[in-house]
Write a protein that holds these residues in place. Structure first.
Motif, short mmCIF file in Angstrom:
data_model
loop_
_atom_site.label_atom_id
_atom_site.label_comp_id
_atom_site.label_asym_id
_atom_site.label_seq_id
_atom_site.Cartn_x
_atom_site.Cartn_y
_atom_site.Cartn_z
N PRO A 17 1.92 -6.14 -3.71
CA PRO A 17 1.43 -7.32 -2.99
C PRO A 17 0.37 -6.97 -1.95
CG PRO A 17 3.81 -7.43 -3.21
CD PRO A 17 3.39 -6.06 -3.71
N GLN A 18 0.50 -5.80 -1.31
CA GLN A 18 -0.52 -5.40 -0.33
C GLN A 18 -1.89 -5.26 -0.98
OE1 GLN A 18 2.53 -4.12 -0.66
NE2 GLN A 18 3.28 -3.20 1.24
N ASP A 19 -1.95 -4.67 -2.17
CA ASP A 19 -3.23 -4.50 -2.83
C ASP A 19 -3.79 -5.83 -3.32
OD1 ASP A 19 -3.56 -1.71 -2.48
OD2 ASP A 19 -2.20 -1.31 -4.14
N ILE A 20 -2.91 -6.73 -3.75
CA ILE A 20 -3.35 -8.07 -4.14
C ILE A 20 -4.03 -8.74 -2.95
CG2 ILE A 20 -2.55 -10.36 -4.82
CD1 ILE A 20 -0.29 -8.94 -6.38
N VAL A 74 -9.23 -0.04 4.98
CA VAL A 74 -8.43 -0.86 4.07
C VAL A 74 -7.06 -0.22 3.85
CG1 VAL A 74 -8.30 -1.97 1.82
CG2 VAL A 74 -10.53 -1.70 2.95
N GLN A 75 -7.04 1.07 3.49
CA GLN A 75 -5.76 1.73 3.24
C GLN A 75 -4.95 1.85 4.52
OE1 GLN A 75 -7.93 5.19 1.80
NE2 GLN A 75 -6.62 6.53 3.02
N ASN A 76 -5.60 2.03 5.66
CA ASN A 76 -4.87 2.12 6.92
C ASN A 76 -4.20 0.79 7.25
OD1 ASN A 76 -5.65 4.77 7.21
ND2 ASN A 76 -7.30 4.33 8.66
N LYS A 77 -4.86 -0.29 6.91
CA LYS A 77 -4.28 -1.61 7.15
C LYS A 77 -3.07 -1.85 6.25
CE LYS A 77 -7.10 -4.87 6.15
NZ LYS A 77 -8.04 -6.00 6.23
N LEU A 78 -3.19 -1.44 4.98
CA LEU A 78 -2.13 -1.70 4.01
C LEU A 78 -0.93 -0.79 4.20
CD1 LEU A 78 -4.29 -2.10 0.78
CD2 LEU A 78 -3.54 -3.88 2.34
N MET A 79 -1.19 0.47 4.48
CA MET A 79 -0.18 1.52 4.59
C MET A 79 0.50 1.84 3.26
SD MET A 79 -0.51 2.69 7.55
CE MET A 79 0.88 3.81 7.60
N VAL A 80 0.84 0.85 2.49
CA VAL A 80 1.38 1.07 1.15
C VAL A 80 0.36 0.53 0.16
CG1 VAL A 80 3.20 0.54 -0.51
CG2 VAL A 80 3.78 0.96 1.89
N THR A 81 -0.26 1.43 -0.61
CA THR A 81 -1.30 1.05 -1.56
C THR A 81 -1.33 2.06 -2.69
OG1 THR A 81 -3.70 0.74 -1.88
CG2 THR A 81 -3.03 2.28 -0.16
N VAL A 82 -1.75 1.63 -3.87
CA VAL A 82 -1.94 2.58 -4.98
C VAL A 82 -3.31 3.22 -4.91
CG1 VAL A 82 -0.39 1.29 -6.50
CG2 VAL A 82 -2.87 0.88 -6.65
N ALA A 83 -4.14 2.80 -3.94
CA ALA A 83 -5.54 3.22 -3.94
C ALA A 83 -5.99 3.95 -2.67
CB ALA A 83 -6.44 2.01 -4.21
#
Length: 258
Positions: A55-58, A241-250
């Motif tokens: 959902p984070q990446d979406i 972007v990844q720092n905001k999400l923390m959980v990401t496949v990317a």
């Protein structure tokens, strides 16, 4: 300070802090590893079609599309179609918002915004579901290897006339394949837009975690990204972007064209 700007400033500071917070990073990576082992990403749909993403990446893709306002999104890897349908629906939203801002009637038939999806094997049931979906008119699909020169040439031809282009790479995750995809499709990304390389997380997982796949630590999308960037300074990793999400496949996969 303007309260809207103050909120943004505070959020940027918090996100920057996440990137330096080793404990938070470790906790997030631990959850990511556990969730991948349980196939958690298979649990979600977008407008009725499986999307196979966190959902984070979406949410991150929604934010990037809204911020950069592409008129073409190129995606390698179609699977069940959830991602191409999501991109198509977000482009439709942009068209609607453009019409509202311009004070004119929204006419979906007049828009040229679209999504190009490429997959080596578009299974019949998935093709049928995509082609019968309300977003189908915005989606053009090509079946074949994403790095086949003929497929690349067809996609380039189909991309003529589009001024803002985003690319998402999510097919075969070996180093060689992703590097070839980057060489083929990243040049189509326009300045200010993104090339998003999915499943760079393979490099950060335990060796052998994906024991039924041909990719592994040392041979995956993240190693391809780092190799590509050595000779392509027109792109940079947007780690906010990844720092905001923390959980990401990317992680290290959100590449912004300068």
């Amino acid at each position: 300070m303007d309260p809207i700007e103050q909120f943004r400033t505070e959020r940027v500071a918090a996100i920057d802090g996440y990137g330096r917070d080793g404990d938070f990073q470790a906790l997030s990576n631990q959850w990511r590893e556990a969730s991948m082992a349980k196939r958690y990403v298979y649990n979600f749909d977008w407008l009725g079609r499986p999307i196979i993403q966190y959902p984070q990446d979406i949410l991150a893709m929604q934010e990037l599309i809204w911020a950069t306002r592409p008129d073409l999104v190129i995606e390698t890897g179609i699977a069940h179609g959830g991602s191409v349908i999501m991109s198509a629906s977000l482009l439709a939203m942009l068209d609607m918002c453009d019409a509202i801002e311009a004070g004119v009637s929204f006419d979906p038939g007049r828009s040229k915004r679209k999504v190009i999806g490429i997959d080596i094997d578009i299974r019949a049931h998935n093709r049928a579901a995509i082609e019968s979906h309300p977003m189908a008119s915005r989606i053009q699909m090509f079946e074949g290897s994403s790095i086949d020169p003929d497929i690349v040439a067809q996609v380039r031809q189909a991309s003529v006339g589009y001024s803002r282009v985003m690319v998402c790479l999510d097919s075969m995750h070996t180093h060689a394949h992703v590097l070839a995809e980057l060489e083929a499709y990243a040049p189509m990304v326009t300045a200010g837009c993104y090339c998003v390389v999915f499943d760079t997380l393979v490099e950060d997982m335990p060796a052998g975690f994906f024991d039924d796949r041909p990719w592994d630590v040392g041979d995956n999308p993240k190693t391809a990204v780092h190799e590509y960037l050595k000779s392509h300074p027109e792109f940079e990793i947007d780690r906010s972007v990844q720092n905001k999400l923390m959980v990401t496949v990317a992680p290290d996969g959100f590449l912004k064209r300068l």
